[in-house]
Motif scaffolding. Structure first.
Motif, PDB file in Angstrom:
ATOM      1  N   PHE A 260     -27.263  17.260 -53.337  1.00 24.88           N
ATOM      2  CA  PHE A 260     -27.372  15.832 -53.054  1.00 24.88           C
ATOM      3  C   PHE A 260     -28.376  15.607 -51.933  1.00 24.88           C
ATOM      4  CE2 PHE A 260     -25.812  12.345 -50.299  1.00 24.88           C
ATOM      5  CZ  PHE A 260     -26.085  11.278 -51.147  1.00 24.88           C
ATOM      6  N   LEU A 261     -28.239  16.394 -50.864  1.00 27.83           N
ATOM      7  CA  LEU A 261     -29.148  16.253 -49.729  1.00 27.83           C
ATOM      8  C   LEU A 261     -30.589  16.562 -50.146  1.00 27.83           C
ATOM      9  CD1 LEU A 261     -29.555  15.689 -46.729  1.00 27.83           C
ATOM     10  CD2 LEU A 261     -29.122  18.116 -46.285  1.00 27.83           C
ATOM     11  N   GLU A 262     -30.732  17.605 -50.941  1.00 18.75           N
ATOM     12  CA  GLU A 262     -32.079  17.954 -51.411  1.00 18.75           C
ATOM     13  C   GLU A 262     -32.701  16.779 -52.168  1.00 18.75           C
ATOM     14  OE1 GLU A 262     -32.571  21.640 -53.527  1.00 18.75           O
ATOM     15  OE2 GLU A 262     -34.541  21.037 -54.276  1.00 18.75           O
ATOM     16  N   ASN A 263     -31.904  16.150 -53.006  1.00 17.48           N
ATOM     17  CA  ASN A 263     -32.424  15.011 -53.753  1.00 17.48           C
ATOM     18  C   ASN A 263     -32.801  13.855 -52.840  1.00 17.48           C
ATOM     19  OD1 ASN A 263     -32.230  16.369 -56.160  1.00 17.48           O
ATOM     20  ND2 ASN A 263     -30.138  15.646 -56.577  1.00 17.48           N
ATOM     21  N   GLN A 264     -32.000  13.657 -51.793  1.00 19.62           N
ATOM     22  CA  GLN A 264     -32.311  12.607 -50.817  1.00 19.62           C
ATOM     23  C   GLN A 264     -33.651  12.897 -50.142  1.00 19.62           C
ATOM     24  OE1 GLN A 264     -30.107   9.806 -49.996  1.00 19.62           O
ATOM     25  NE2 GLN A 264     -29.489  10.506 -52.022  1.00 19.62           N
ATOM     26  N   ILE A 265     -33.856  14.161 -49.801  1.00 19.75           N
ATOM     27  CA  ILE A 265     -35.111  14.544 -49.149  1.00 19.75           C
ATOM     28  C   ILE A 265     -36.278  14.331 -50.107  1.00 19.75           C
ATOM     29  CG2 ILE A 265     -36.427  16.478 -48.181  1.00 19.75           C
ATOM     30  CD1 ILE A 265     -33.732  17.613 -47.141  1.00 19.75           C
ATOM     31  N   ARG A 266     -36.074  14.743 -51.353  1.00 23.11           N
ATOM     32  CA  ARG A 266     -37.150  14.614 -52.338  1.00 23.11           C
ATOM     33  C   ARG A 266     -37.478  13.163 -52.661  1.00 23.11           C
ATOM     34  NH1 ARG A 266     -38.950  19.229 -54.424  1.00 23.11           N
ATOM     35  NH2 ARG A 266     -37.637  21.079 -54.252  1.00 23.11           N
ATOM     36  N   GLU A 267     -36.480  12.296 -52.538  1.00 24.26           N
ATOM     37  CA  GLU A 267     -36.749  10.886 -52.776  1.00 24.26           C
ATOM     38  C   GLU A 267     -37.692  10.313 -51.728  1.00 24.26           C
ATOM     39  OE1 GLU A 267     -33.403   8.123 -53.219  1.00 24.26           O
ATOM     40  OE2 GLU A 267     -32.800   9.354 -54.942  1.00 24.26           O
ATOM     41  N   ARG A 268     -37.553  10.840 -50.530  1.00 20.13           N
ATOM     42  CA  ARG A 268     -38.347  10.304 -49.422  1.00 20.13           C
ATOM     43  C   ARG A 268     -39.712  10.950 -49.263  1.00 20.13           C
ATOM     44  NH1 ARG A 268     -34.854   8.137 -45.364  1.00 20.13           N
ATOM     45  NH2 ARG A 268     -36.336   8.493 -43.693  1.00 20.13           N
ATOM     46  N   TYR A 269     -39.830  12.191 -49.704  1.00 22.91           N
ATOM     47  CA  TYR A 269     -41.071  12.935 -49.466  1.00 22.91           C
ATOM     48  C   TYR A 269     -41.677  13.467 -50.746  1.00 22.91           C
ATOM     49  CZ  TYR A 269     -39.941  12.614 -44.593  1.00 22.91           C
ATOM     50  OH  TYR A 269     -39.667  12.120 -43.365  1.00 22.91           O
ATOM     51  N   PRO A 270     -43.004  13.470 -50.803  1.00 20.72           N
ATOM     52  CA  PRO A 270     -43.687  13.957 -51.997  1.00 20.72           C
ATOM     53  C   PRO A 270     -43.658  15.473 -52.039  1.00 20.72           C
ATOM     54  CG  PRO A 270     -45.293  13.368 -50.323  1.00 20.72           C
ATOM     55  CD  PRO A 270     -43.936  13.098 -49.739  1.00 20.72           C
ATOM     56  N   LEU A 271     -42.599  16.022 -52.572  1.00 19.11           N
ATOM     57  CA  LEU A 271     -42.421  17.471 -52.535  1.00 19.11           C
ATOM     58  C   LEU A 271     -42.592  18.126 -53.895  1.00 19.11           C
ATOM     59  CD1 LEU A 271     -39.527  17.549 -49.972  1.00 19.11           C
ATOM     60  CD2 LEU A 271     -41.658  18.808 -49.744  1.00 19.11           C
ATOM     61  N   THR A 272     -43.323  17.431 -54.783  1.00 19.85           N
ATOM     62  CA  THR A 272     -43.531  17.985 -56.113  1.00 19.85           C
ATOM     63  C   THR A 272     -44.183  19.360 -56.022  1.00 19.85           C
ATOM     64  OG1 THR A 272     -43.831  15.761 -56.917  1.00 19.85           O
ATOM     65  CG2 THR A 272     -44.556  17.522 -58.374  1.00 19.85           C
ATOM     66  N   GLY A 273     -43.560  20.316 -56.666  1.00 18.03           N
ATOM     67  CA  GLY A 273     -44.125  21.660 -56.685  1.00 18.03           C
ATOM     68  C   GLY A 273     -43.601  22.569 -55.592  1.00 18.03           C
ATOM     69  N   ALA A 274     -42.885  21.996 -54.631  1.00 21.27           N
ATOM     70  CA  ALA A 274     -42.370  22.820 -53.530  1.00 21.27           C
ATOM     71  C   ALA A 274     -40.882  23.089 -53.697  1.00 21.27           C
ATOM     72  CB  ALA A 274     -42.613  22.129 -52.191  1.00 21.27           C
ATOM     73  N   PRO A 275     -40.490  24.375 -53.683  1.00 19.05           N
ATOM     74  CA  PRO A 275     -39.058  24.656 -53.674  1.00 19.05           C
ATOM     75  C   PRO A 275     -38.570  24.357 -52.269  1.00 19.05           C
ATOM     76  CG  PRO A 275     -40.282  26.702 -53.426  1.00 19.05           C
ATOM     77  CD  PRO A 275     -41.301  25.594 -53.535  1.00 19.05           C
TER      78      PRO A 275
END
Ligand code: GDP
Ligand code: GDP
Length: 479
Positions: free
Chosen positions: A436-451
C-alpha cells in the motif's frame, strides 16, 4: 555500530537537504587515526579515542569548514581487512558507503607503522569509483616520519599528504588541498542527478533478439568500444549518445557471443552467470521478450535476477513485426503480461522490432527514464508526510495481538530507492501495508521502471531514536 546503522546515519545525514553540503569521507584501516583526524578537522574533542583497534566513536558525521568552505565529514569507522589480506563483506560495505555517498574521499594511512598490504587493497577498492581521493599519511609527527611517508607513493596517488592529527602539523595544508577539490566539484555534487551516464544491460533468454537489438542500436548511433578493467577478460562495453545522454551498453561481447553458443543446460547456466555479471554493472536492464511467443517461464527467471540486483527494468517486446496486429493487440498483450507477472508492474513495456528498427530507439528513452527514476531521492520531510498520510488512510494490518505503530521513515539509499520505515512491533506490520505504501509513493513520484524497496524496522521504546537493534521484516523485492 553495525554497517546498516552506519548506512542509515549516512543516509539520514544526506537527507538534510536544507543545507546541501558536500560530504567528505575518512577511510582507512583501524588505528590509523581517522577519529583523531576527524576531531582535529571538526575542531572539538568529543569523540573518544583509545589506543586500540575498534575505537568507540560518538560522532560519525559533523560539519566543518575551512577558509569559508563548509562541508560535512564522515568517519566510516575503518575499512577492516579480515584475516590475512582478504577484504570481507562488511569492509566492502564501508567502502561502498564512502564511495556512494562522499564527494571526496580521504584515504588515511599510518606513517608510524609504514605501508601495509591492506592499504593497497583499500586503495584499489576505492579507486574503482571516479571520486577524488586524497592520500593522507597520518602520524607524521616528525621530520623522519614525514620523509618516510613518501614510501606511500607506491600506492599510486599523485601526492602523499603527511600530517599529524595529534599535533596538528600538516593539517592546514591538507585542508587547503581538500577545499580546492571541493571547489572544483560540479555545482550539484552529492545530489542525485537526473543527468549523467546511463549503463544498460540487454538481457533475456537465447534467441529473443538481444544481439539484433544491439546491432540495431549501435548501427544507429555512433559507438565507442572499450575493454572493462577488472572484469572477465572478454567483457567489452560499447558507448553511444542518445537524447543528449551518454549510454553504455554492458558486456556487448557477451551478447554477441551468446547467440553462437549451442543450446543446452550448460549454455543456459553460462548465460545466467553472464547476465548477473552484466547486471552488477548496469543501472537498467532491457529485458527482451519474444512478442510472438509471449512471456515464458525463463523470462521470469531473468526478470527475477534484475529485481534481485535492484536495477531499473524496461520490458521490451521484440519481434513485433511477426505479430498480426490490430489497434488492441498491444493492450491485450500488456494485460496478459501484467496478469502473468504482477511483480513486474513497475516496469514499462515497449514493443519493437530489432529487425525492422521499429521504435528501437524508444528502448533507450525508456532506459534513461528508468535510470533517472532509480536515482530519485525523496526529501525526508516530504516522505514522512507521505507516510503519515498513508497511515491515516490505512493503518497497517496486523496478525498478532501487538499493534504495530509506524514511527517515521527515511530513504536509506538510492539506487534503487530504498525506504526504511521505523516502527514499534515491526514484525507485526503486514506485507500488504508495505505494498500500500509503495503504491502511495508511486502515485506521487514518477518511478516508472524503478524497483523500490521498503524495509520495516523495529525501533523499540527503550532504545529511542538514536540507535537500535534493527530487524528487517521484508526485503522489498517482488511485490
Ligand atoms: P582510527 O581507528 O583510525 O579512528 O584511529 P584513532 O583516531 O582511534 O587513533 C588510533 C591511535 O593513533 C590513537 O592512540 C591515537 O592517539 C593515535 N594517533 C592518532 N593520530 C596520531 C598522530 O598524528 N600521531 C601519533 N603519534 N599518534 C596518533
Ligand atoms: P539473441 O540470442 O537474444 O542474441 O537473439 P538474436 O539477436 O541472435 O536473434 C535470434 C533470431 O531472432 C535471429 O534469427 C534474428 O534474426 C531473429 N530476430 C531478432 N529480432 C527480430 C525481430 O525483431 N523480428 C524478427 N522477425 N526476427 C528477429
Amino acid at each position: 555500530m553495525s554497517d546498516s546503522e552506519l548506512l542509515e546515519s549516512v543516509a539520514t545525514s544526506l537527507e538534510e537537504e536544507r543545507v546541501r553540503l558536500p560530504l567528505v569521507a575518512l577511510v582507512g584501516r583501524p588505528n590509523v587515526g581517522k577519529s583523531t583526524l576527524f576531531n582535529r578537522i571538526v575542531g572539538h574533542r568529543r569523540a573518544v579515542v583509545e589506543d586500540r583497534a575498534g575505537t568507540t566513536r560518538d560522532r560519525l558525521i559533523a560539519e566543518a569548514d575551512w577558509n569559508g568552505k563548509r562541508f560535512r565529514l564522515v568517519d566510516t569507522g575503518g575499512i577492516q581487512p579480515a584475516h590475512g589480506n582478504v577484504i570481507d563483506v562488511a569492509v566492502q560495505d564501508q567502502a561502498r558507503i564512502a564511495v556512494a555517498s562522499a564527494d571526496v574521499i580521504l584515504l588515511i594511512v599510518d606513517a608510524a607503522s609504514g605501508p601495509n598490504p591492506a592499504d593497497a587493497e583499500v586503495a584499489q577498492l576505492l579507486r574503482r569509483s571516479s571520486k577524488p581521493i586524497i592520500l593522507v599519511a597520518n602520524k607524521a609527527d616528525n621530520i623522519d616520519r614525514e620523509r618516510a611517508a613518501h614510501e606511500f607513493s607506491a600506492l599510486g596517488f599523485d601526492r602523499v599528504h603527511p600530517v599529524s592529527a595529534q599535533h596538528g602539523s600538516g593539517t592546514g595544508d591538507l585542508l587547503d588541498v581538500l577545499v580546492e577539490q571541493l571547489r572544483a566539484l560540479p555545482e550539484d555534487a552529492g545530489e542525485l542527478r537526473a543527468e549523467g551516464e546511463v549503463t544498460v544491460a540487454i538481457v533475456g533468454r537465447p534467441n529473443v533478439g538481444k544481439s539484433s537489438l544491439l546491432n540495431r542500436l549501435t548501427g544507429i548511433e555512433r559507438t565507442v568500444v572499450s575493454d572493462v578493467p577488472g572484469t572477465t577478460r572478454d567483457a567489452i562495453d560499447e558507448s553511444l549518445e542518445h537524447a543528449g545522454r551518454h549510454i553504455t551498453l554492458v558486456d556487448t561481447a557477451g551478447i554477441r557471443k551468446r547467440g553462437k553458443i549451442a543450446a543446452g543446460p550448460a549454455a543456459e547456466k553460462w548465460s545466467t552467470v553472464r547476465t548477473i555479471q552484466a547486471l552488477e554493472r548496469a543501472d537498467v536492464a532491457l529485458l527482451l521478450i519474444d512478442a510472438s511467443t509471449g512471456l515464458q517461464a525463463q523470462d521470469l527467471h531473468v526478470a527475477g535476477s534484475v529485481i534481485e540486483a535492484g536495477k531499473g527494468l524496461v520490458i521490451v517486446l521484440n519481434k513485433w513485426d511477426l505479430i498480426e496486429k490490430d489497434g488492441f493487440t498491444f493492450d491485450a498483450l500488456e494485460a496478459k503480461i501484467r496478469a502473468q507477472a504482477p511483480f513486474l508492474d513497475f516496469a514499462p513495456l515497449v514493443s519493437i522490432s530489432a529487425t525492422t528498427g521499429l521504435r528501437a530507439t524508444k528502448v533507450l528513452d525508456a532506459a534513461i527514464a528508468a535510470a533517472d527514476a532509480c536515482r530519485l531521492r525523496i526529501p525526508t520531510g516530504v516522505l514522512n508526510r507521505l507516510v503519515a498520510d498513508a497511515v491515516a488512510r490505512q493503518e497497517p494490518a496486523h496478525g498478532g495481538s501487538k499493534r504495530p505503530k509506524i514511527l517515521y521513515a527515511a530513504q536509506a539509499q538510492t539506487p534503487p530507492p530504498t525506504f526504511v520505515v521505523f516502527a514499534r512491533n515491526a514484525l507485526q506490520v503486514h506485507f500488504s501495508w508495505q505494498r500500500f505504501l509503495e503504491n502511495q509513493i508511486r502515485e506521487r513520484y514518477p518511478l516508472t521502471g524503478a524497483p523500490i524497496k521498503i524495509i520495516v524496522r523495529e525501533r523499540s521504546a527503550e532504545e529511542g531514536h538514536a540507535r537500535g537493534r534493527t530487524r528487517t521484516k521484508a526485503t522489498g523485492g517482488p511485490r
